[in-house]
Design an enzyme around this catalytic site. Structure first.
Site, PDB file in Angstrom:
ATOM      1  N   SER A 145       0.817  -1.215   0.000  1.00 44.23           N
ATOM      2  CA  SER A 145       0.000   0.000   0.000  1.00 44.23           C
ATOM      3  C   SER A 145       0.853   1.268   0.000  1.00 44.23           C
ATOM      4  O   SER A 145       0.446   2.287  -0.554  1.00 44.23           O
ATOM      5  CB  SER A 145      -0.964  -0.004   1.183  1.00 44.23           C
ATOM      6  OG  SER A 145      -0.261  -0.022   2.403  1.00 44.23           O
ATOM      7  N   THR A 146       2.040   1.219   0.591  1.00 47.68           N
ATOM      8  CA  THR A 146       2.925   2.392   0.603  1.00 47.68           C
ATOM      9  C   THR A 146       3.202   2.867  -0.819  1.00 47.68           C
ATOM     10  O   THR A 146       3.136   4.066  -1.108  1.00 47.68           O
ATOM     11  CB  THR A 146       4.250   2.062   1.321  1.00 47.68           C
ATOM     12  OG1 THR A 146       3.950   1.619   2.642  1.00 47.68           O
ATOM     13  CG2 THR A 146       5.177   3.264   1.375  1.00 47.68           C
ATOM     14  N   TYR A 147       3.506   1.929  -1.715  1.00 48.49           N
ATOM     15  CA  TYR A 147       3.744   2.294  -3.116  1.00 48.49           C
ATOM     16  C   TYR A 147       2.435   2.589  -3.845  1.00 48.49           C
ATOM     17  O   TYR A 147       2.352   3.539  -4.621  1.00 48.49           O
ATOM     18  CB  TYR A 147       4.523   1.197  -3.837  1.00 48.49           C
ATOM     19  CG  TYR A 147       6.013   1.261  -3.595  1.00 48.49           C
ATOM     20  CD1 TYR A 147       6.755   2.377  -3.971  1.00 48.49           C
ATOM     21  CD2 TYR A 147       6.683   0.208  -2.999  1.00 48.49           C
ATOM     22  CE1 TYR A 147       8.121   2.447  -3.750  1.00 48.49           C
ATOM     23  CE2 TYR A 147       8.058   0.268  -2.773  1.00 48.49           C
ATOM     24  CZ  TYR A 147       8.765   1.388  -3.148  1.00 48.49           C
ATOM     25  OH  TYR A 147      10.123   1.455  -2.932  1.00 48.49           O
ATOM     26  N   ALA A 148       1.408   1.786  -3.619  1.00 48.63           N
ATOM     27  CA  ALA A 148       0.131   1.979  -4.312  1.00 48.63           C
ATOM     28  C   ALA A 148      -0.432   3.377  -4.054  1.00 48.63           C
ATOM     29  O   ALA A 148      -0.983   4.010  -4.958  1.00 48.63           O
ATOM     30  CB  ALA A 148      -0.869   0.914  -3.878  1.00 48.63           C
ATOM     31  N   ARG A 149      -0.257   3.877  -2.843  1.00 53.90           N
ATOM     32  CA  ARG A 149      -0.760   5.210  -2.495  1.00 53.90           C
ATOM     33  C   ARG A 149       0.033   6.327  -3.159  1.00 53.90           C
ATOM     34  O   ARG A 149      -0.359   7.488  -3.109  1.00 53.90           O
ATOM     35  CB  ARG A 149      -0.758   5.382  -0.977  1.00 53.90           C
ATOM     36  CG  ARG A 149      -1.751   4.463  -0.302  1.00 53.90           C
ATOM     37  CD  ARG A 149      -1.539   4.407   1.192  1.00 53.90           C
ATOM     38  NE  ARG A 149      -2.229   3.250   1.734  1.00 53.90           N
ATOM     39  CZ  ARG A 149      -2.984   3.271   2.812  1.00 53.90           C
ATOM     40  NH1 ARG A 149      -3.152   4.394   3.482  1.00 53.90           N
ATOM     41  NH2 ARG A 149      -3.560   2.174   3.230  1.00 53.90           N
ATOM     42  N   GLU A 192       7.170  -6.656 -11.917  1.00 56.99           N
ATOM     43  CA  GLU A 192       6.778  -5.623 -12.871  1.00 56.99           C
ATOM     44  C   GLU A 192       6.336  -4.390 -12.085  1.00 56.99           C
ATOM     45  O   GLU A 192       5.503  -4.505 -11.182  1.00 56.99           O
ATOM     46  CB  GLU A 192       5.640  -6.115 -13.763  1.00 56.99           C
ATOM     47  CG  GLU A 192       5.991  -7.344 -14.590  1.00 56.99           C
ATOM     48  CD  GLU A 192       5.729  -8.676 -13.880  1.00 56.99           C
ATOM     49  OE1 GLU A 192       4.867  -8.728 -12.978  1.00 56.99           O
ATOM     50  OE2 GLU A 192       6.388  -9.664 -14.227  1.00 56.99           O
ATOM     51  N   TYR A 243       4.444 -26.928 -11.914  1.00 53.48           N
ATOM     52  CA  TYR A 243       5.217 -26.072 -12.828  1.00 53.48           C
ATOM     53  C   TYR A 243       6.523 -26.766 -13.210  1.00 53.48           C
ATOM     54  O   TYR A 243       6.916 -26.776 -14.371  1.00 53.48           O
ATOM     55  CB  TYR A 243       5.485 -24.736 -12.130  1.00 53.48           C
ATOM     56  CG  TYR A 243       6.053 -23.669 -13.029  1.00 53.48           C
ATOM     57  CD1 TYR A 243       5.236 -22.972 -13.911  1.00 53.48           C
ATOM     58  CD2 TYR A 243       7.400 -23.342 -12.986  1.00 53.48           C
ATOM     59  CE1 TYR A 243       5.747 -21.983 -14.732  1.00 53.48           C
ATOM     60  CE2 TYR A 243       7.925 -22.349 -13.805  1.00 53.48           C
ATOM     61  CZ  TYR A 243       7.092 -21.678 -14.675  1.00 53.48           C
ATOM     62  OH  TYR A 243       7.604 -20.699 -15.490  1.00 53.48           O
ATOM     63  N   GLN A 260      14.863 -19.266 -12.697  1.00 53.09           N
ATOM     64  CA  GLN A 260      15.325 -17.963 -13.175  1.00 53.09           C
ATOM     65  C   GLN A 260      16.169 -17.242 -12.127  1.00 53.09           C
ATOM     66  O   GLN A 260      15.931 -17.340 -10.938  1.00 53.09           O
ATOM     67  CB  GLN A 260      14.162 -17.095 -13.640  1.00 53.09           C
ATOM     68  CG  GLN A 260      13.222 -16.625 -12.567  1.00 53.09           C
ATOM     69  CD  GLN A 260      12.027 -15.882 -13.148  1.00 53.09           C
ATOM     70  OE1 GLN A 260      11.811 -15.798 -14.350  1.00 53.09           O
ATOM     71  NE2 GLN A 260      11.220 -15.319 -12.265  1.00 53.09           N
TER      72      GLN A 260
END
Length: 188
Positions: free
Chosen positions: A110-114, A135, A168, A178
């Protein structure tokens, strides 16, 4: 399918290497938080980023041109500047070894989303093993800082009611094992 708690995540990581390196507690003072939480694990983004640019006029997921992205090392500065309305790839510090009966879903913090920074990661499938390619999109019209070696997203673990017939790993997943940032692949 049940959501797994901190005690299960800790046991699977310490005894079976599900997450490595593993941080047994939530670290959050003066950093964007990472580590074990009640029903998940907050992963960290490394210091290597690949910024997509407009050198070529087209992104083709079936025939990706590596010249469409520029590698940036943020280890010295401790952060990466994601330009306005831009997209970048990065990878986790943590290496994952998923159990055969478990799927993980990753959600942005949420820190980045906000701040208009959207983080996307596709599900970690049963028996996937490797570092996670992340991504990152800046949906704002302003440049934004993404802090290297700090929290970027939370992973939640869902254990299936029964064992899957084919994991997988069993089907030879194209991103199995990877390391670092992995660009799009198509099996041929």
């Amino acid at each position: 399918m049940g959501l797994k708690a901190d005690s299960w995540i800790k046991k699977m990581s310490l005894e079976h290497g599900m997450i490595s390196p593993f941080c047994e507690k939530q670290v959050g003072k003066n950093v964007i938080s990472y580590g074990l939480s009640s029903y998940g694990y907050d992963i960290r983004v490394g210091s290597e980023f690949m910024l997509f640019d407009n050198k070529n006029a087209l992104i083709d997921p079936k025939n990706f041109d590596p010249n469409n992205a520029t590698k940036i090392d943020a280890s010295k500065e401790g952060f990466f500047i994601l330009p306005a309305n831009a997209f970048a790839l990065a990878h986790t510090i943590e290496y994952f070894k998923m159990p055969k009966d478990t799927l993980a879903i990753c959600l942005g913090k949420s820190t980045y989303a906000r701040c208009g920074i959207i983080v996307n990661v596709t599900p970690f499938e049963p028996e996937f093993e490797g570092y996670i390619t992340i991504e990152i999109s800046n949906t704002t019209n302003l440049p934004a800082k993404v802090y290297a070696n700090e929290g970027i997203a939370q992973v939640v673990f869902l254990q299936g009611d029964e064992m899957c017939e084919q994991s997988y790993k069993d089907r030879g997943g194209k991103y199995q094992g990877q390391v670092g940032i992995t660009l799009p692949k198509i099996l041929k």
